[in-house]
Design an enzyme around this catalytic site. Structure first.
Site, PDB file in Angstrom:
ATOM      1  N   LYS A 155       0.858  -1.188   0.000  1.00  0.00           N
ATOM      2  CA  LYS A 155       0.000   0.000   0.000  1.00  0.00           C
ATOM      3  C   LYS A 155       0.890   1.232   0.000  1.00  0.00           C
ATOM      4  O   LYS A 155       1.560   1.526   0.985  1.00  0.00           O
ATOM      5  CB  LYS A 155      -0.900   0.046   1.224  1.00  0.00           C
ATOM      6  CG  LYS A 155      -1.889   1.227   1.144  1.00  0.00           C
ATOM      7  CD  LYS A 155      -2.678   1.437   2.413  1.00  0.00           C
ATOM      8  CE  LYS A 155      -2.031   2.447   3.346  1.00  0.00           C
ATOM      9  NZ  LYS A 155      -1.899   3.799   2.795  1.00  0.00           N
ATOM     10  N   GLU A 192       9.434   0.649  10.984  1.00  0.00           N
ATOM     11  CA  GLU A 192      10.461   1.683  10.913  1.00  0.00           C
ATOM     12  C   GLU A 192       9.718   2.981  11.155  1.00  0.00           C
ATOM     13  O   GLU A 192       8.936   3.418  10.314  1.00  0.00           O
ATOM     14  CB  GLU A 192      11.155   1.631   9.553  1.00  0.00           C
ATOM     15  CG  GLU A 192      12.535   2.249   9.580  1.00  0.00           C
ATOM     16  CD  GLU A 192      12.492   3.696   9.161  1.00  0.00           C
ATOM     17  OE1 GLU A 192      12.369   4.550  10.075  1.00  0.00           O
ATOM     18  OE2 GLU A 192      12.571   3.956   7.967  1.00  0.00           O
TER      19      GLU A 192
END
Lengths: 496, 596
Positions: A192, A268
């Site tokens: 996505k 992250e």
């Protein structure tokens, strides 16, 4: 600026064909199941570039089914020799390079970063894919010492279907960081892209197909976080999710993943990374480096050096040099070759940053320069420098994600280490010193996933990147990046 | 309602009729197979799956695929794999005669997966049987130069014995010049030393692209110079060496040192640095393959190279020099010399500025590899593999399966079938597509092989087929099989390096392990068995650098290759080759305070 952007826009729409604004599943272009579309905005003008099909749960389901099929035992992808995977990946990298001019313009149109920066991003994205293409036939299991009547070994097997959710600050590069290790290990992907910046990723869908990847290996579903992203994170048919973005959303990702099928999670997230300038530093060099560390990419970098600690002996000189650099920084049309800084990504980021600037002023930091909006259209902000920043101010603790440099004074190395580490983040850190003993003291004691000495943003494809503490889980890049994308199977054979 | 198709002709009759089978319409794939626009994939699988036909054995399947690929002029390995799973009775009773011309079939059985892919990729290209020779000079500092003393040596075509080229003959002066170039290219601060690792990889991939571009020419040149069948050079050697080069092209930015868990207030780490100037000496049996085996890891690690190609087969190496130049390697990184062993090779080995020598050839890297066939093995498959293990490349493989140990229960059958297979082996013109075996490399080798055959005859073992020279032109020898060979005989101990198979009988596992290991060599070994335990236990017990179970000569780039005992030192291919081409430097830095 407007005419140039319009020129770009019409060129983009002509070149791209509308199908590339659809959802990419099974190497085909699909309309959204619910029939909805969303607007993609040009941050330089605030105007709409185009409408893109909006992926929702039903589309994610479809993409996952395609990815699962592509991952079935004996599928073309599963049976493909490792070296052949590498050939496909290198072909994809070649296509990125072939189309660098177009992709760079598209990236700049959609993200607002200067055109040369976009070109750089694409070049290193291609290098990243090449780097991982070299790994495909080197991801080796081990045979293990065992009792004489047992044969023990490990196989490193792909995890399966990987959901990957990437941010808007480096659209193509973050895609490459995610694709590289996932494909090298033989996984299939549902990606996505950020809803702000889906255009280059969708174009890359056509390159994936052109490179010759089997259908379903890479699927790209544009959409928002709450609906489309959530459907990925919660999906029972997805074996692993990798997310890059804010701490707030990262926390949700981990929670939801845990509550669904306990899919593997790598994150992250954000940072509030310290850059420490010691008294023996060359001031011009240090100020240049600190300036780049914060302002690169309109300061929209998770590892931005957003806390600049400067030794008291050189503090004043450092500030005047930093102000000089910030004042000289050219803000404007990202298609202009002189431009160093484009707009922020959107209105809400723009407002958030302006609020932090206000907060900094109110809480008593000294505004040395900047602090204002640039122009009337788009989301441009002046490079801003605060000095005399204290550790407990909002601008010292929160991730601003905007062109705001915060300078702190220190007088003692143990003191500054303590202050540098007093954060919930731990993504990166930098230190500028010529003293070898001091350098390694900082290297060893800073709590961060990357420590750069006399440099900043020293990210290469070989170097693992990721966070301590709330800056994330796991590492991207390097051989460490592969670990997030394979399961280890232990095989024991009893010799009877 | 399945129609059983027993033969290929029956199948094609069906196709030609394009007509009803037992009242049903043929499925569309059959109709499509006549056309040129066909969804390539799975058509034949559909056919097999379609309940309309069943195929009685794999031979027919492969034949089908072969025909199909000819029609399509392209072929995907997936088809073959799908077909194998669709037709599980595969390979029970292969009619070898029918399959003789199906090179990819052989390749598949032989486990050369890359080869199978390559073999199936297309029909063999048309090439010039006397390829033009472009490069006959030494390659030093990216320039083609004559030998310092102006001398040349003759290169012979082993299928005729004719001289086909005169090549510059390097001696000590040329070696000095090449080493100097390599040393300059290796100087601190040189372009090569300063180059980013990933850029080295790029150059190597570029070289692989060029080898791919010139694959047909290089295969023809190799066949012309070495005598191996063009089909093998094109379908086996070239794809394999390109794969190896690409494999190592991925290494430069992945050769990591370590940070050490040392005690005390120190920071200790290792760097893996190139060794320096590497001298490499290669033999004539796989000229270009071994050229790449040596050069690729050396370059991946950042060394510079002085390589001596063999005086029998210098042509493909010298042509590749041109490609190295074209790829853009800095001058001096690769230097290629042609010359003899004593003079040229000796000067490289003795040169004080050469930091490492890598050698493949007789006495140092040889073998007398045992191939053990247990009585529970699939006999047909074991016979075919064992035949390949010995006869491949005219028997000129250092890892040739040259001691075939067969368990007593199946011994007679095995011997009989092996003799039949050897008799069918097609010996002749390497450029003929049907040829399986070309000439030996030269007069000296042929004489040596014939002498050892003579020794075998005298020693009391049974010569069951072959044993003689073929024709009187070139260096051809008949595929030869000895049975009832005993361990002490010369043909059981000496490396023959020719098309001479030795079959020995054994009874028990312990006995065969001991006998197999009773050799000065330890390069390779193989086992044929259906028993999991036996496969693992025996492979653990064998003293050899490569052990193949139910296969032979699997040369994947990711797997190491090298010898135990007198078969050599070190390993080629794979990550282990990186060790051979790097020095480890430990750096220790005093720091103020170390924590975990």
């Amino acid at each position: 600026m407007k005419s140039r952007v319009w020129e770009m826009l019409s060129w983009f729409l002509g070149y791209s064909e509308l199908r590339r604004l659809k959802i990419f599943i099974n190497n085909e272009w699909h309309k959204a199941t619910k029939g909805k579309t969303f607007a993609v905005i040009n941050p330089s003008t605030g105007e709409e570039i185009c409408q893109v099909e909006e992926g929702t749960k039903a589309d994610v389901d479809k993409a996952v089914e395609a990815a699962r099929n592509a991952f079935k035992t004996n599928s073309e992808w599963r049976k493909m020799e490792p070296a052949a995977r590498g050939v496909l990946m290198r072909q994809f990298a070649t296509l990125l390079r072939r189309d660098v001019d177009y992709l760079a313009k598209l990236e700049t149109l959609n993200n607002g970063k200067p055109l040369e920066d976009s070109k750089g991003d694409i070049a290193i994205s291609a290098d990243c894919i090449d780097y991982y293409a070299g790994w495909v036939d080197k991801i080796a299991g081990e045979t293990l010492p065992s009792a004489p009547d047992t044969f023990l070994y490990t196989r490193h097997e792909p995890i399966g279907v990987c959901g990957q959710i990437i941010p808007w600050n480096y659209p193509i590069l973050m895609m490459a960081w995610k694709f590289g290790p996932a494909l090298a290990c033989g996984n299939t992907i549902v990606l996505k892209p950020a809803e702000e910046t889906p255009l280059t990723a969708l174009y890359c869908g056509s390159l994936i197909k052109e490179a010759g990847f089997p259908p379903g290996v890479v699927n790209i579903v544009p959409g928002d976080g709450p609906e489309c992203g959530h459907s990925i994170v919660v999906h029972e048919g997805i074996d692993k999710v990798a997310f890059t973005g804010s701490v707030e959303v990262g926390r949700k990702v981990q929670e939801v993943a845990g509550n669904s099928n306990l899919k593997r999670v790598s994150l992250e997230l954000g940072g509030k990374s310290p850059l420490i300038v010691c008294e023996d530093a060359d001031i011009d060099y240090a100020a240049e480096l600190a300036h780049r560390a914060i302002f690169a990419n309109a300061a929209q970098s998770c590892c931005a050096g957003s806390r600049t600690f400067v030794h008291e002996k050189i503090y004043d000189k450092f500030i005047s040099k930093s102000v000089e650099l910030a004042t000289k920084r050219v803000v404007g049309d990202p298609f202009d070759t002189k431009t160093q800084q484009g707009p922020q990504i959107n209105n809400s980021q723009f407002k958030k940053i302006m609020n932090y600037i206000e907060s900094g002023k109110k809480q008593g930091a000294k505004l040395e320069c900047g602090g204002e909006r640039v122009g009337k259209n788009g989301f441009f902000i002046q490079p801003t420098v605060f000095s005399n920043v204290k550790d407990d101010m909002e601008i010292a603790t929160d991730e601003i994600f905007g062109p705001v440099m915060s300078i702190f004074k220190f007088h003692d190395y143990d003191e500054v280490l303590k202050r540098a580490n007093e954060t919930t983040f731990g993504l990166a850190a930098g230190v500028i010193t010529k003293d070898v003993t001091r350098a390694f003291k900082f290297v060893n004691e800073l709590l961060a996933g990357s420590v750069w000495v006399n440099d900043y943003d020293a990210i290469t494809n070989q170097s693992p990147f990721g966070g301590y503490k709330q800056s994330g889980h796991g590492r991207e890049l390097g051989s460490y990046g592969l670990r997030e994308y394979y399961e280890v199977k232990t095989v024991a054979i009893k010799l009877v | 309602m399945k129609k059983i198709i027993a033969s290929i002709s029956e199948f094609w009759k069906l196709v030609d009729q394009n007509n009803a089978v037992d009242g049903n319409d043929l499925p569309t794939p059959i109709a499509d197979m006549h056309g040129t626009v066909v969804e390539q994939k799975d058509d034949i699988v559909d056919l097999v799956d379609s309940d309309v036909i069943s195929i009685t054995n794999d031979d027919v399947v492969f034949k089908l695929v072969r025909q199909y690929s000819k029609l399509q002029n392209a072929f995907s390995i997936e088809n073959l794999v799908n077909l194998k799973s669709a037709c599980p009775q595969a390979l029970k009773q292969p009619d070898i005669d029918e399959l003789k011309d199906i090179s990819f079939m052989e390749a598949c059985k032989l486990g050369f997966r890359t080869v199978a892919r390559a073999a199936s990729a297309a029909a063999l290209p048309k090439v010039d049987r006397t390829p033009k020779i472009h490069h006959q000079k030494l390659f030093i500092n990216n320039e083609f130069v004559d030998a310092a003393d102006g001398s040349c040596f003759n290169v012979i075509n082993p299928s005729t014995g004719d001289v086909i080229a005169e090549v510059a003959n390097a001696s000590v002066k040329d070696v000095n010049k090449a080493v100097k170039a390599a040393k300059d290219a290796f100087r601190l601060g040189s372009e090569w030393r300063r180059m980013d690792p990933c850029k080295r990889g790029e150059l190597m991939n570029k070289l692989a692209d060029l080898l791919e571009r010139d694959r047909a020419y290089l295969a023809a040149l190799e066949s012309y110079d070495n005598g191996k069948p063009f089909k093998d050079a094109y379908n086996i050697d070239l794809p394999h060496l390109i794969g190896v080069l690409r494999y190592f092209a991925g290494w430069p930015d992945k050769i990591n040192g370590k940070v050490l868990a040392n005690a005390g207030d120190f920071f200790a780490y290792t760097r893996r640095e190139p060794v320096g100037v590497v001298g490499q000496i290669i033999p004539w049996n796989f000229p270009l393959v071994l050229f790449i085996w040596k050069v690729a890891p050396a370059l991946a690690c950042g060394n510079t190279v002085v390589i001596k190609v063999d005086e029998h087969t210098p042509l493909t190496g010298l042509y590749t020099a041109k490609l190295i130049q074209e790829a853009g390697f800095p001058p001096g990184v690769v230097n290629i010399l042609a010359g003899d062993g004593p003079n040229c090779g000796g000067s490289i080995v003795k040169h004080p500025d050469v930091d490492k020598v890598s050698f493949t050839g007789s006495t140092q890297v040889s073998g007398k590899s045992p191939n053990i066939v247990f009585d529970d093995a699939d006999l047909e498959s074991a016979v075919e593999w064992s035949h390949f293990a010995l006869f491949f490349n005219q028997g000129q493989c250092c890892c040739a399966g040259s001691r075939t140990y067969v368990q007593e229960k199946i011994y007679d059958d095995f011997v009989q079938k092996s003799v039949e297979r050897a008799k069918r082996r097609a010996v002749g013109d390497p450029f003929d597509d049907n040829t399986e075996q070309g000439p030996q490399i030269g007069q000296e080798q042929m004489d040596k092989i014939l002498r050892l055959i003579d020794s075998g005859k005298k020693s009391g073992s049974k010569l069951l087929t072959g044993g003689k020279r073929v024709g009187d032109r070139g260096f051809y020898i008949e595929p030869t099989v000895f049975a009832d060979v005993h361990d002490h005989m010369e043909i059981a101990r000496e490396e023959i390096f020719g098309p001479v198979m030795q079959i020995l009988k054994f009874k028990t596992i312990d006995e065969v392990i001991e006998r197999a290991n009773d050799s000065d060599y330890g390069l390779a070994a193989s086992i044929f068995t259906r028993d999991l335990d036996k496969g693992i236990v025996v492979s653990n017990g064998l003293r050899a650098g490569s052990v193949w179970v139910n296969c032979y000569d699997n040369f994947d780039p990711t797997t190491p290759f090298g010898g135990f005992k007198q078969s050599g030192i070190g390993r080629e291919r794979s990550e282990y080759a990186i060790d051979s081409y790097t020095e480890v430097k430990n750096v220790t830095i005093k720091i103020s305070q170390r924590n975990s």
